[in-house]
Write an enzyme that holds these catalytic residues in place. Structure first.
Site, PDB file in Angstrom:
ATOM      1  N   LYS A 290     -15.248 -10.353  18.524  1.00 14.20           N
ATOM      2  CA  LYS A 290     -13.973 -10.381  19.227  1.00 14.20           C
ATOM      3  C   LYS A 290     -14.221 -10.117  20.711  1.00 14.20           C
ATOM      4  O   LYS A 290     -14.957  -9.211  21.077  1.00 14.20           O
ATOM      5  CB  LYS A 290     -13.039  -9.318  18.641  1.00 14.20           C
ATOM      6  CG  LYS A 290     -11.574  -9.519  18.944  1.00 14.20           C
ATOM      7  CD  LYS A 290     -10.737  -8.525  18.166  1.00 14.20           C
ATOM      8  CE  LYS A 290      -9.253  -8.746  18.418  1.00 14.20           C
ATOM      9  NZ  LYS A 290      -8.424  -7.777  17.698  1.00 14.20           N
ATOM     10  N   GLU A 376       1.977  -3.658   4.119  1.00 10.04           N
ATOM     11  CA  GLU A 376       3.259  -2.970   4.235  1.00 10.04           C
ATOM     12  C   GLU A 376       3.835  -2.589   2.880  1.00 10.04           C
ATOM     13  O   GLU A 376       4.463  -1.527   2.736  1.00 10.04           O
ATOM     14  CB  GLU A 376       4.252  -3.856   4.996  1.00 10.04           C
ATOM     15  CG  GLU A 376       3.916  -4.050   6.467  1.00 10.04           C
ATOM     16  CD  GLU A 376       2.907  -5.158   6.716  1.00 10.04           C
ATOM     17  OE1 GLU A 376       2.510  -5.344   7.874  1.00 10.04           O
ATOM     18  OE2 GLU A 376       2.502  -5.841   5.734  1.00 10.04           O
ATOM     19  N   ARG A 404       8.268  -7.279   5.025  1.00  4.20           N
ATOM     20  CA  ARG A 404       7.273  -7.644   4.021  1.00  4.20           C
ATOM     21  C   ARG A 404       7.223  -6.626   2.880  1.00  4.20           C
ATOM     22  O   ARG A 404       6.690  -6.919   1.810  1.00  4.20           O
ATOM     23  CB  ARG A 404       5.896  -7.765   4.671  1.00  4.20           C
ATOM     24  CG  ARG A 404       5.895  -8.666   5.891  1.00  4.20           C
ATOM     25  CD  ARG A 404       4.511  -8.932   6.406  1.00  4.20           C
ATOM     26  NE  ARG A 404       3.858  -9.957   5.604  1.00  4.20           N
ATOM     27  CZ  ARG A 404       2.645 -10.438   5.858  1.00  4.20           C
ATOM     28  NH1 ARG A 404       1.951  -9.975   6.878  1.00  4.20           N
ATOM     29  NH2 ARG A 404       2.123 -11.371   5.107  1.00  4.20           N
TER      30      ARG A 404
END
Length: 644
Positions: A290, A376, A404
């Protein structure tokens, strides 16, 4: 906002030859590293102008180019999980001329978006959806006789979500033609193992091994399905000891990797082999870095996940000088204060410790902070379990992400009346992140649940009160919502007060018009009241504080003593205003001619813009409130004073 100097646009002679993915076919493999360098420079320069998600896109430059070079997009479907990593993809799919409008009003979305380009076959701004969507596309291709490849690129972090495993399991069972590329950009699964790993990946993806595998399946099919499966699985187990693919093989995937995601010498042969020889579901494990190729991003702890405008040379980001603390920081500080007083308080987040402020909480209470990953549903039920044992869990999740876990909110929390505290960040409009991240629906979907207490602070001081109120409340679930950004600059108490449940407050007293605000629209309501007073319309301003339970006594008083009642909230229809209207109609309080209007977010998914522009378009600002009052009176034949 601090203005930063902008350097000249980078020179990109090779990239200038690429407008569409088909143009990559004419680029020699040996030129691909230079093309990647130019694409990376173009992306850095563009995001320095607009701000946005930087680190993830930098990490997939080579991977994006390799996929588009090897496969025939858009006929072959390419799905990016989340979409944070899609900026290089946008640049080479006909959108380079608009890339410096990223996340701006009327500009490009920061995520993949179906109505923006045929190269975006699936909109993605929430995590862990790519494999499910890709599997659906692969099955549809089979049923309609289309010979196309479907490629889903998913980050390793997204594999913390159960939905990804559900999709992997289903894909393996269906034996669908699906290519999943696991972008391991945090080395959280396995690092690349150099030339040997690349060699094994090329070998395993080539005709020889895959031909043997298919021949074995055909041969053992004559001996019966159970024997076929046993022999095939034995082969895969043996290969798994060498390549580390046993987990995915057990789910029915053919596993390749890990390979170096920044090496075209590794990527191109493997992708070509999979394209030409593969059958059934394939998972390619690619390791990337990243922030790759931009030193300030590589050096940053979060790899420059999300940035404001910045100086390309130094990496210095422009920051607006805050006039008041952010709501997120106020929540974090208030929760820390309450946790010092009560060791039963614990905090739960779903892969957003910094975004929700719980990273700050964790520095003092590491053992009482739980980041469960992008999960979640689990976060909600995990908190419910802790609540059964006498702990006081605060679940801090963005409004858009709490959606969610809604079944768990209903079944595992509300029905059992468990005292789970929900701190709902990013309520309302969120500016550059647009419709996918807007906190539009939380009031509606929580206030409909029996026994739920639903609050919204009007300012940062009220937020402190609500944190303490939630900490003290043990009679069932309780939630409070607050927006992205800074507070209004009000004087802050050292510690919040415990609010009486279901009681609002009158902030300004008038006689003709009542403005009843739920949440942070109160500041605009007070400004609108000034204009209305100046126009000769004496105006009351009330802060509801609670959507559920409603302050029925206060609402009845406002209805009985005013000609016009306007409810104001930065949420979708079905929320606070709907509850007020339900109460008024059932109690017969509309029979005396009271003129009621409900101001809510419009019934559309609004694209990205500055938050103040979005609020104005929705009619929820000072002007919108005043105009609503005048329209209500005009429609009823009332003679109005001249506007101030």
């Amino acid at each position: 906002m601090t203005q930063l100097p902008h350097t000249a646009k980078p020179e990109t002679p090779l990239l200038d030859r690429v407008t569409w993915p088909a143009d990559l076919k004419a680029i020699d493999d040996r030129q691909m590293p230079q093309l990647a360098k130019e694409l990376r420079a173009e992306m850095v320069d563009a995001v320095s102008v607009t701000g946005g998600h930087l680190g993830a896109g930098l990490g997939v430059v080579e991977l994006t180019l390799a996929i588009h070079k090897v496969f025939d997009t858009p006929e072959d479907r390419l799905i990016f999980d989340v979409g944070h990593q899609c900026y290089p993809h946008k640049i080479i799919t006909g959108r380079r001329d608009r890339i410096r409008t990223l996340r701006q009003e009327d500009g490009l979305s920061g995520f993949t978006k179906r109505d923006e380009s045929v190269y975006d076959p699936f909109g993605a701004a929430h995590s862990s959806t790519s494999i499910s969507a890709g599997l659906g596309m692969a099955v549809a291709s089979d049923l309609t006789g289309k010979k196309r490849h479907v490629i889903a690129v998913i980050g390793d972090g997204a594999l913390s979500a159960g939905m990804a495993y559900e999709a992997l399991n289903n894909a393996g069972a269906l034996d669908a033609r699906l290519i999943v590329i696991l972008n391991d950009n945090d080395m959280s699964i396995a690092p690349p193992t150099g030339a040997m790993s690349a060699y094994l990946a090329r070998l395993a993806s080539g005709r020889t091994y895959m031909g043997i595998r298919e021949f074995g399946k055909k041969l053992t099919a004559y001996l019966g399905r159970s024997v076929d499966r046993a022999i095939t699985r034995a082969v895969e187990h043996a290969r798994g000891y060498v390549t580390g693919g046993t987990l995915f093989e057990e789910m029915g995937f053919y596993h390749i990797g890990p390979i170096d995601g920044h090496s075209f010498d590794h990527l191109l042969p493997v992708l070509r082999n999979v394209r030409d020889n593969g059958r059934g579901p394939v998972l390619i494990h690619v390791v990337t870095q990243k922030g790759k190729g931009y030193p300030p991003a590589e050096a940053a702890a979060d790899k420059y996940h999300g940035v404001s405008k910045f100086d390309v040379i130094t990496g210095t980001q422009a920051k607006a000088k805050p006039n008041a603390p952010s709501y997120t920081n106020v929540f974090a500080d208030a929760l820390i204060g309450e946790a010092r007083q009560d060791d039963r308080i614990v905090a739960v987040t779903a892969a957003m410790p910094d975004g929700t402020g719980l990273g700050k909480f964790a520095k003092e209470f590491a053992a009482r902070t739980f980041d469960v990953g992008i999960a979640e549903q689990h976060a909600v039920t995990f908190a419910a379990g802790m609540a059964t044992e006498g702990l006081k869990p605060f679940v801090a999740i963005y409004s858009t992400f709490l959606q969610r876990g809604y079944d768990q909110v209903v079944h595992d929390v509300a029905i059992q009346n468990l005292p789970v505290r929900f701190a709902i960040d990013r309520a309302g409009f969120v500016g550059a992140d647009g419709a996918t991240h807007a906190g539009s629906f939380d009031t509606t979907y929580l206030a409909t649940l029996p026994g739920f207490v639903v609050m919204a602070p009007a300012d940062e001081a009220e937020l402190k009160h609500m944190v303490r109120t939630a900490a003290a409340y043990d009679d069932g679930p309780i939630a409070f919502r607050y927006p992205r950004g800074e507070g209004v600059g009000i004087e802050m108490p050292e510690r919040g007060e415990i609010l009486p449940i279901g009681k609002g407050r009158i902030v300004k007293q008038g006689t003709k018009v009542a403005l009843l605000s739920f949440g942070t629209r109160l500041a605009d309501a007070l400004l609108a009241a000034e204009d209305l007073d100046a126009a000769g319309l004496s105006t009351t301003v009330a802060d509801a504080r609670f959507c559920k339970p409603l302050d029925e006594a206060m609402i009845a008083e406002l209805a009985a003593t005013h000609e016009v009642l306007i409810t104001i909230e930065e949420g979708a229809v079905g929320g606070f205003g709907s509850h007020v209207l339900h109460y008024l109609s059932n109690e017969g309080l509309l029979d005396n001619g009271l003129k009621v209007r409900s101001l809510v977010m419009p019934d559309i998914f609004m694209d990205q813009a500055k938050p103040e522009i979005m609020v104005a378009k929705a009619g929820l600002d000072r002007k919108g409130i005043v105009d609503t009052v005048f329209r209500a009176l005009e429609q009823h034949g009332v003679e109005l004073p001249a506007k101030a």
